[in-house]
Design an enzyme around this catalytic site. Structure first.
Site, short mmCIF file in Angstrom:
data_model
loop_
_atom_site.label_atom_id
_atom_site.label_comp_id
_atom_site.label_asym_id
_atom_site.label_seq_id
_atom_site.Cartn_x
_atom_site.Cartn_y
_atom_site.Cartn_z
CB ALA A 135 7.55 -8.55 1.20
NE ARG A 185 9.02 0.09 -1.04
CZ ARG A 185 7.85 -0.43 -1.42
NH1 ARG A 185 7.82 -1.43 -2.29
NH2 ARG A 185 6.72 0.04 -0.94
CG ASP A 208 5.00 -5.50 2.64
OD1 ASP A 208 3.78 -5.52 2.39
OD2 ASP A 208 5.87 -5.35 1.76
O1 MRU Z 1 4.44 -1.24 -2.00
P1 MRU Z 1 4.42 -2.64 -2.53
O2 MRU Z 1 3.72 -2.77 -3.84
O3 MRU Z 1 5.79 -3.29 -2.51
O4 MRU Z 1 3.53 -3.43 -1.45
C1 MRU Z 1 3.33 -4.80 -1.62
C2 MRU Z 1 2.44 -5.41 -0.62
O5 MRU Z 1 1.98 -4.78 0.30
C3 MRU Z 1 2.22 -6.89 -0.74
O6 MRU Z 1 0.93 -7.24 -0.30
C4 MRU Z 1 3.25 -7.61 0.14
O7 MRU Z 1 4.53 -7.17 -0.16
C5 MRU Z 1 3.18 -9.08 0.00
S1 MRU Z 1 3.84 -9.62 -1.54
C6 MRU Z 1 3.78 -11.30 -1.61
#
Ligand code: MRU
Length: 354
Positions: free
Chosen positions: A53, A94, A241
């Site tokens: 995120a 996204r 997120d």
């Molecule tokens: O699909 P992604 O790899 O972007 O998902 C990432 C996550 O779910 C992480 O745990 C979240 O973004 C926190 S990152 C500090």
């Protein structure tokens, strides 16, 4: 503790580009790539070359600054029109991580109100993108300092997905808590869920913990129940997120299951995230939009196989995130301190200005 990776996202001036680590190639290859157009930045976010995120927010901010550089004209109205289109393109990449929209709003606040020279707007947007990236690194370090106190010496800490340096401007949120505890001199061992379907735990969390010499064991997602039952997990720490005002937390698919298991086994379950991840506009997690991704991520084992493992035509379910209800969360570690239940009050108390 220093982490041994290059910057996850960097705004490069000459020639203008958004430089990222291409995370789709990890752990096999650590390659930096320069994104030189808005479409390339959008594609990189969509296919998870850059992901996590806070890192998505940083990439989007740098994408706006890049757009301002490559739109060559001297007319403010033309530049603003281009930035408006860029904003929409990046916002459509996204839907779940609110950091993306938070960073775009920070950039928009500058360009929408601008009435000075065009060249100065270009510089102001570059400066803001650089500030957003630097700021995220500072927030992660603060999360690490607050979260470290929650982790006992000798702990076995379970994490899900990758909420590390690679998912942020650096240092990480969940892995920031782990790095913070290690900086306090604690000896830790990390259980990294592999995190199907795209294997961010196996590929990325294990990669960056190995780079920092933090002991780590990868397990398949369906193994954590037996591990907890055997008393081999001290606590779980995950990223987020989007966190609703009541503390309900969207994070990588599978996080909810980990939280339920922790509750059953009496294991503390911590969420670590900066306030750029908290969406006070949403009362609860049911309002968080959940990204659905393409079926072949599941049918081709994260697209790492040349052929499907499922029969032709079979239906595939592939949400990228789930929502962990607030009553399963022991605490939310932020850059302003540790919020405890009830989160509607504690989050607001820590961020009365938001
Ligand atoms: O699909 P992604 O790899 O972007 O998902 C990432 C996550 O779910 C992480 O745990 C979240 O973004 C926190 S990152 C500090």
């Amino acid at each position: 503790m220093s982490f041994s990776l290059p910057s996850t996202v960097e705004l490069v001036q000459n020639p203008p580009a958004v430089r990222i680590i291409d995370q789709t190639l990890l752990p096999g290859e650590l390659r930096l790539i320069d994104l030189v157009s808005v479409d390339q930045v959008a594609e990189a976010i969509k296919v998870l070359r850059v992901r996590g995120a806070p890192a998505i927010g940083c990439a989007a901010a740098a994408g706006i600054a890049l757009a301002a550089k490559i739109e060559g004209g001297d007319e403010l109205a033309d530049l603003k029109a281009f930035l408006g289109k860029t904003d929409a393109t990046l916002a459509a990449t996204r839907p779940t991580a609110v950091n993306l929209f938070w960073a775009l709003a920070r950039m928009r606040k500058i360009w929408e109100a601008w009435c000075g020279p065009v060249a100065d707007l270009r510089s102001a947007l570059a400066a803001e993108a650089v500030a957003i990236i630097a700021d995220d690194l500072e927030r992660c370090r603060a999360i690490g300092r607050y979260g470290a106190d929650l982790i006992p010496d000798g702990a076995d800490v379970l994490t899900h997905c990758n909420a590390g340096a690679l998912a942020t401007a650096g240092y990480g949120t969940a892995l920031g808590v782990i790095r913070g505890a290690v900086e306090q001199g604690k000896r830790l061992h990390v259980w990294a869920d592999e995190t199907r379907p795209l294997l961010q735990g196996a590929r990325l969390t294990a990669f960056e913990l190995a780079a920092d010499d933090i002991p780590c064991t990868v397990l398949c997602d369906n193994m954590s129940a037996s591990l907890m039952g055997a008393g081999r997990v001290t606590c779980a720490v995950v990223g987020a997120d989007r966190i609703a005002a009541n503390g309900d937390t969207a994070n990588k698919i599978g996080t909810y299951g980990v939280a339920v298991l922790c509750k059953h086994h009496g294991i503390p379950f911590y969420v670590a995230a900066p306030f750029s991840t908290v969406d006070f506009a949403l009362a609860s997690g049911g309002e968080i939009p959940i990204e659905q991704r393409k079926p072949d991520e599941v049918s081709m084992l994260g697209c790492f196989l040349p052929h499907p493992i499922t029969p032709d035509g079979v239906e595939i379910f592939n949400p990228a995130f789930d929502v962990t209800l607030a009553d399963l969360i022991t605490a939310i570690v932020t850059e302003r301190g540790v919020a405890r239940p009830p989160f509607t009050e504690s989050l607001r108390r820590l961020a009365p200005d938001q």
